[in-house]
Design a protein around this motif. Sequence first.
Motif, mmCIF file in Angstrom:
data_model
loop_
_atom_site.group_PDB
_atom_site.id
_atom_site.type_symbol
_atom_site.label_atom_id
_atom_site.label_comp_id
_atom_site.label_asym_id
_atom_site.label_seq_id
_atom_site.Cartn_x
_atom_site.Cartn_y
_atom_site.Cartn_z
ATOM 1 N N LEU A 215 0.805 -1.217 0.000
ATOM 2 C CA LEU A 215 0.000 0.000 0.000
ATOM 3 C C LEU A 215 0.840 1.270 0.000
ATOM 4 C CD1 LEU A 215 -2.763 -0.950 2.618
ATOM 5 C CD2 LEU A 215 -3.104 -0.687 0.157
ATOM 6 N N TYR A 216 1.957 1.251 0.718
ATOM 7 C CA TYR A 216 2.646 2.513 1.002
ATOM 8 C C TYR A 216 4.063 2.608 0.448
ATOM 9 C CZ TYR A 216 -1.319 3.373 3.997
ATOM 10 O OH TYR A 216 -2.605 3.573 4.447
ATOM 11 N N HIS A 217 4.458 1.703 -0.441
ATOM 12 C CA HIS A 217 5.831 1.763 -0.944
ATOM 13 C C HIS A 217 6.029 2.791 -2.050
ATOM 14 C CE1 HIS A 217 4.257 -0.799 -4.218
ATOM 15 N NE2 HIS A 217 5.292 -0.373 -4.911
ATOM 16 N N ALA A 218 4.963 3.162 -2.756
ATOM 17 C CA ALA A 218 5.118 3.966 -3.973
ATOM 18 C C ALA A 218 5.804 5.311 -3.729
ATOM 19 C CB ALA A 218 3.745 4.188 -4.620
ATOM 20 N N PHE A 219 5.295 6.088 -2.784
ATOM 21 C CA PHE A 219 5.882 7.412 -2.543
ATOM 22 C C PHE A 219 7.275 7.288 -1.929
ATOM 23 C CE2 PHE A 219 6.519 11.444 -0.342
ATOM 24 C CZ PHE A 219 6.198 12.341 -1.356
ATOM 25 N N LEU A 220 7.455 6.297 -1.063
ATOM 26 C CA LEU A 220 8.767 6.090 -0.443
ATOM 27 C C LEU A 220 9.809 5.749 -1.503
ATOM 28 C CD1 LEU A 220 10.385 5.937 2.183
ATOM 29 C CD2 LEU A 220 9.729 3.528 2.372
ATOM 30 N N VAL A 221 9.434 4.910 -2.462
ATOM 31 C CA VAL A 221 10.343 4.567 -3.562
ATOM 32 C C VAL A 221 10.697 5.819 -4.356
ATOM 33 C CG1 VAL A 221 10.456 3.387 -5.799
ATOM 34 C CG2 VAL A 221 9.673 2.149 -3.785
ATOM 35 N N TRP A 240 23.931 1.127 -11.389
ATOM 36 C CA TRP A 240 22.473 1.308 -11.432
ATOM 37 C C TRP A 240 21.760 0.095 -10.846
ATOM 38 C CZ3 TRP A 240 19.627 5.416 -11.763
ATOM 39 C CH2 TRP A 240 20.097 6.552 -12.423
ATOM 40 N N ILE A 241 22.270 -1.096 -11.133
ATOM 41 C CA ILE A 241 21.669 -2.324 -10.591
ATOM 42 C C ILE A 241 21.829 -2.365 -9.071
ATOM 43 C CG2 ILE A 241 21.861 -4.845 -10.520
ATOM 44 C CD1 ILE A 241 22.622 -4.727 -13.498
ATOM 45 N N ILE A 242 23.013 -1.978 -8.584
ATOM 46 C CA ILE A 242 23.250 -1.921 -7.134
ATOM 47 C C ILE A 242 22.295 -0.913 -6.486
ATOM 48 C CG2 ILE A 242 24.913 -1.233 -5.353
ATOM 49 C CD1 ILE A 242 27.118 -2.364 -7.198
ATOM 50 N N THR A 243 22.119 0.227 -7.132
ATOM 51 C CA THR A 243 21.184 1.250 -6.634
ATOM 52 C C THR A 243 19.769 0.685 -6.576
ATOM 53 O OG1 THR A 243 22.561 2.968 -7.640
ATOM 54 C CG2 THR A 243 20.335 3.599 -6.971
ATOM 55 N N TYR A 244 19.394 -0.050 -7.606
ATOM 56 C CA TYR A 244 18.061 -0.676 -7.683
ATOM 57 C C TYR A 244 17.853 -1.653 -6.526
ATOM 58 C CZ TYR A 244 14.435 -3.822 -9.544
ATOM 59 O OH TYR A 244 13.331 -4.602 -9.706
ATOM 60 N N LEU A 249 15.728 -3.062 -0.906
ATOM 61 C CA LEU A 249 16.025 -3.471 0.476
ATOM 62 C C LEU A 249 15.726 -2.354 1.474
ATOM 63 C CD1 LEU A 249 19.383 -5.409 -0.078
ATOM 64 C CD2 LEU A 249 17.099 -6.368 0.239
ATOM 65 N N THR A 250 16.097 -1.121 1.127
ATOM 66 C CA THR A 250 15.860 0.022 2.022
ATOM 67 C C THR A 250 14.368 0.268 2.207
ATOM 68 O OG1 THR A 250 17.902 1.029 1.186
ATOM 69 C CG2 THR A 250 16.439 2.432 2.473
ATOM 70 N N THR A 251 13.626 0.178 1.116
ATOM 71 C CA THR A 251 12.171 0.381 1.182
ATOM 72 C C THR A 251 11.515 -0.644 2.091
ATOM 73 O OG1 THR A 251 12.149 1.284 -1.072
ATOM 74 C CG2 THR A 251 10.049 0.508 -0.179
ATOM 75 N N PHE A 253 12.919 -2.459 4.475
ATOM 76 C CA PHE A 253 13.365 -2.274 5.862
ATOM 77 C C PHE A 253 12.598 -1.145 6.549
ATOM 78 C CE2 PHE A 253 16.086 -0.012 8.910
ATOM 79 C CZ PHE A 253 16.318 -1.042 9.829
ATOM 80 N N ILE A 254 12.465 -0.006 5.869
ATOM 81 C CA ILE A 254 11.778 1.151 6.457
ATOM 82 C C ILE A 254 10.308 0.833 6.711
ATOM 83 C CG2 ILE A 254 10.982 3.509 6.004
ATOM 84 C CD1 ILE A 254 13.642 3.993 4.563
ATOM 85 N N LEU A 255 9.650 0.189 5.746
ATOM 86 C CA LEU A 255 8.210 -0.064 5.879
ATOM 87 C C LEU A 255 7.908 -1.162 6.892
ATOM 88 C CD1 LEU A 255 7.047 0.317 2.181
ATOM 89 C CD2 LEU A 255 6.579 1.844 4.096
ATOM 90 N N VAL A 256 8.736 -2.180 6.973
ATOM 91 C CA VAL A 256 8.540 -3.211 8.007
ATOM 92 C C VAL A 256 8.716 -2.585 9.386
ATOM 93 C CG1 VAL A 256 9.470 -5.335 9.023
ATOM 94 C CG2 VAL A 256 9.157 -5.183 6.558
ATOM 95 N N SER A 257 9.732 -1.732 9.528
ATOM 96 C CA SER A 257 9.963 -1.034 10.806
ATOM 97 C C SER A 257 8.777 -0.142 11.159
ATOM 98 C CB SER A 257 11.241 -0.187 10.719
ATOM 99 O OG SER A 257 12.364 -0.996 10.414
ATOM 100 N N ALA A 258 8.276 0.594 10.158
ATOM 101 C CA ALA A 258 7.119 1.470 10.385
ATOM 102 C C ALA A 258 5.890 0.660 10.784
ATOM 103 C CB ALA A 258 6.821 2.275 9.121
ATOM 104 N N PHE A 259 5.715 -0.498 10.149
ATOM 105 C CA PHE A 259 4.573 -1.356 10.458
ATOM 106 C C PHE A 259 4.658 -1.868 11.902
ATOM 107 C CE2 PHE A 259 2.765 -5.644 10.760
ATOM 108 C CZ PHE A 259 1.458 -5.402 10.362
ATOM 109 N N ILE A 260 5.839 -2.297 12.314
ATOM 110 C CA ILE A 260 6.023 -2.810 13.678
ATOM 111 C C ILE A 260 5.724 -1.717 14.707
ATOM 112 C CG2 ILE A 260 7.752 -3.663 15.325
ATOM 113 C CD1 ILE A 260 9.077 -5.114 12.944
ATOM 114 N N ILE A 261 6.211 -0.494 14.457
ATOM 115 C CA ILE A 261 5.978 0.628 15.377
ATOM 116 C C ILE A 261 4.492 0.977 15.432
ATOM 117 C CG2 ILE A 261 6.422 3.087 15.770
ATOM 118 C CD1 ILE A 261 9.216 2.585 14.495
ATOM 119 N N LEU A 262 3.846 1.060 14.262
ATOM 120 C CA LEU A 262 2.418 1.382 14.216
ATOM 121 C C LEU A 262 1.585 0.320 14.918
ATOM 122 C CD1 LEU A 262 1.967 2.736 10.566
ATOM 123 C CD2 LEU A 262 1.584 4.001 12.684
ATOM 124 N N LYS A 263 1.924 -0.931 14.680
ATOM 125 C CA LYS A 263 1.150 -2.015 15.292
ATOM 126 C C LYS A 263 1.311 -2.030 16.814
ATOM 127 C CE LYS A 263 0.261 -6.958 15.022
ATOM 128 N NZ LYS A 263 0.670 -8.253 14.432
#
Length: 281
Positions: A215-221, A240-244, A249-251, A253-263
């Motif tokens: 649901l929430y990865h689009a703007f973060l990406v 470019w592939i490494i950046t991809y 991975l960063t997206t 990590f951030i969203l799983v962390s945000a989900f855990i905090i929100l929950k």
Amino acid sequence: LKVYANKIQKRFITLIIPYLIANTFMIFCYAAMHLFTPQLINPDNFNILKFSFKEFLQAYWSIDGFPICYPLWYIRDLFCFIVCSPLLHIILKLPKLIKWSILLIIGFIYHYYSISFCMGLFYFYLGALLSQKDTENKIIEIIDSKRIPISSCIVTALLMFVGIYFNYTDVNVNLWEPIQRFSGFIFTLFIFILFTKKYGRIGGEIFNSSFFIYLYHAFLVFVLKELLIMVINPTSTIMWIITYILLVLTTIFILVSAFIILKKYLPSFTAIITGGRSNKK
């Protein structure tokens, strides 16, 4: 009719409410960027501050074919398919040859005529076919009875990276993107089958957070991509592939962390925005 009405009511809670909230969140994010950091965004890129009332409503349904939170095109189409599911129920009673031929026809129409609606219909109809008892039992039988060779994982991983590489370098060839997507799907499937064979069904917060990530990865990406490009400054295909990969991975990590905090601190709110999926075991 009672079962159908009950299913529609449940899907409204599990699909439509999260869909509306996620698109509203996206609207606020774009508005905030245009208002507070206009130098970081194209002035014509979803400038909510200049939207008319009609454009504002279109943001929840279709702007050039997508809602403003563009990955949610499938949720939008999915609910339409669910509403039409009685027709699908009738089709699934047809002989196997006819049922699978319809799938090929839908795929052909999407591929050659670029009718976006057919892409969602293809996946929905495929899921319906695979969920039939005879097909489902065979799939489970194959997964349970046969081991996936490590060589298969290596081959699909190499094919995936070749697809990624040439998708960036050979932009004039449309072949590489579907190869990248298909091999990436097969590779991910292989990895999860291997993990579940060894460790059992995957659960925990990573499993529960999957819909939240969707649901929430689009703007973060969108934001992270610009930041990573500024920091890494990729000048070659490999970079470019490494950046991809770092972006993915960063997206996550951030969203799983945000989900855990929100929950942890807002469990009821988290349950609403994920359609009750945060409570699953």
